[in-house]
Design an enzyme around this catalytic site. Sequence first.
Site, PDB file in Angstrom:
ATOM      1  N   HIS A 257       1.406 -28.255 -17.450  1.00 31.78           N
ATOM      2  CA  HIS A 257       0.197 -28.826 -16.844  1.00 31.78           C
ATOM      3  C   HIS A 257       0.561 -30.138 -16.143  1.00 31.78           C
ATOM      4  O   HIS A 257       1.354 -30.915 -16.666  1.00 31.78           O
ATOM      5  CB  HIS A 257      -0.849 -29.109 -17.930  1.00 31.78           C
ATOM      6  CG  HIS A 257      -2.066 -29.818 -17.416  1.00 31.78           C
ATOM      7  ND1 HIS A 257      -3.081 -29.153 -16.757  1.00 31.78           N
ATOM      8  CD2 HIS A 257      -2.422 -31.134 -17.458  1.00 31.78           C
ATOM      9  CE1 HIS A 257      -4.021 -30.035 -16.426  1.00 31.78           C
ATOM     10  NE2 HIS A 257      -3.646 -31.238 -16.840  1.00 31.78           N
TER      11      HIS A 257
ATOM     12  N   CYS B 260      12.953  -6.890   8.426  1.00 35.34           N
ATOM     13  CA  CYS B 260      12.554  -8.031   7.610  1.00 35.34           C
ATOM     14  C   CYS B 260      13.026  -9.350   8.205  1.00 35.34           C
ATOM     15  O   CYS B 260      12.251 -10.277   8.411  1.00 35.34           O
ATOM     16  CB  CYS B 260      13.096  -7.865   6.187  1.00 35.34           C
ATOM     17  SG  CYS B 260      12.744  -9.265   5.112  1.00 35.34           S
TER      18      CYS B 260
END
Length: 482
Positions: free
Chosen positions: A456, A41
């Site tokens: 939002h 990894c």
Amino acid sequence: MPEFDLLVIGGGPGGYVAAIRAAQRGLKVCVVEKERPGGVCLNWGCIPTKAMLRSAEVFQTLATAAEFGVYADNVRYDFAAVRQRKDGIVKELTDGVAGLLKANGVTVIEGHARFVEPTVVEVHEVGASPIFDGGPRYAAAAGNAMRRVSARDVIVATGSVPAQLPIPGAGLPGVVTSDGAFGLTEVPRRLVIIGGSAVGAEWASLFATFGSQVMVVEMQDRLVPLEDKEIGDALGRSFRKRGITVLTGATVTAIAEGDALRVSVGGSAAQNLDADVVLVGVGRRPNTSELGLDVAGIATDARGFIEVDDQLRTGVEHVYAIGDVTGRALLAHVASHQGITAAEVIAGHDAHIDYSVIPAATFTHPEIASVGLTEEAARAAGHEVITAKFPFAALGRAKTFGETEGFIKIVAGQAHQEVLGVHIIGPSASDLIAEGALAISLEATLDELADTIHAHPTLGEIGMEAAMAGLGLPVHIAPRKR
């Protein structure tokens, strides 16, 4: 008496996490690692590819900056500097893991371990990695060529290596694996990639951005074939739009040497392709060939993966296996969770790992991420399903971000509207998938997703919007025709 309570063979994302957790539980722990800590990894996979992909992303952003009203003239890249940045990030993180092991009192021995008994290994000292020469060294072997290490319990965490192709020409110069691709000192002019799964698709995205003429050959009928069919089809369309040649339902039958590497393709798209480099990304195999598993009596399946139970025990008492060598899911985050589970069990705690909710991410452009069942798998399992979709193009934040390609698809049960799977292709998909994993873990429904207030303007609103659409109550896209 054993020298240690726990011996971990391999210091990758499974091994080092297991070692740290075991040490936190009061065990005397040793890790044997033949390279720098972090495993595939950190050294050869997740981190270095993402570092280079980020460089490609920055280059692409600057090259298209005029779309944002920003003018960057003469944009160019320096591939040597891209590689240097990657190496620096890798060193920082592997040094960080070494520091964590030390801080938790874990003994680290640098060398290659081989079983001589089920809980005893011989450790043969090895030199520094040819790629990362000069990396951190440990107290290992005190200058001796070999030493024995014994422990009450052992965890095998040696990971995997790239699979080789059994075809003529696979060993020619210029034919590289995903590991070997890091040794490329320049961007190839023509690149053929064999395999269109996550590994191959990421390298295709990277080198295409840097200007390679990329050709991808995939045996299945679509790219990233483990993903939902609509996701794979969408990535294929996106790649072709970027000028990447995508050949699906095709196989490479031979590679020949000449003025260029001549790649013979069979199947539905039979033809010859010329390349300067051929990158083989067709899967991985367990890294166990030199461990002496037979000496320890450790059983493997037909593919060579170590067989384990749901608490990572092998068939040999006091021997456990985690990560890629188990073949359960060849993902770093799965290895880490397996490591924690095995360490807890060894420390005397009851622990299990749930394989039913494993998120996955592919860092192409656009990104892909998924968790749970695909639509096809859900139907095959006997579910009556509904699908909920919402495009990034209808999302305000995606518009401002300048990334509107892609969509989210939620697969839910028809009777109770429970979330069975979430599949995303588009900006920040790898970050957005966490909500999907949590939703499946908590057995959330479309109603619950739709009723959860999302900030939002954000990309995260896409899950809420898709849930509304799935309920037949979309606000920001037209209702589905009945």
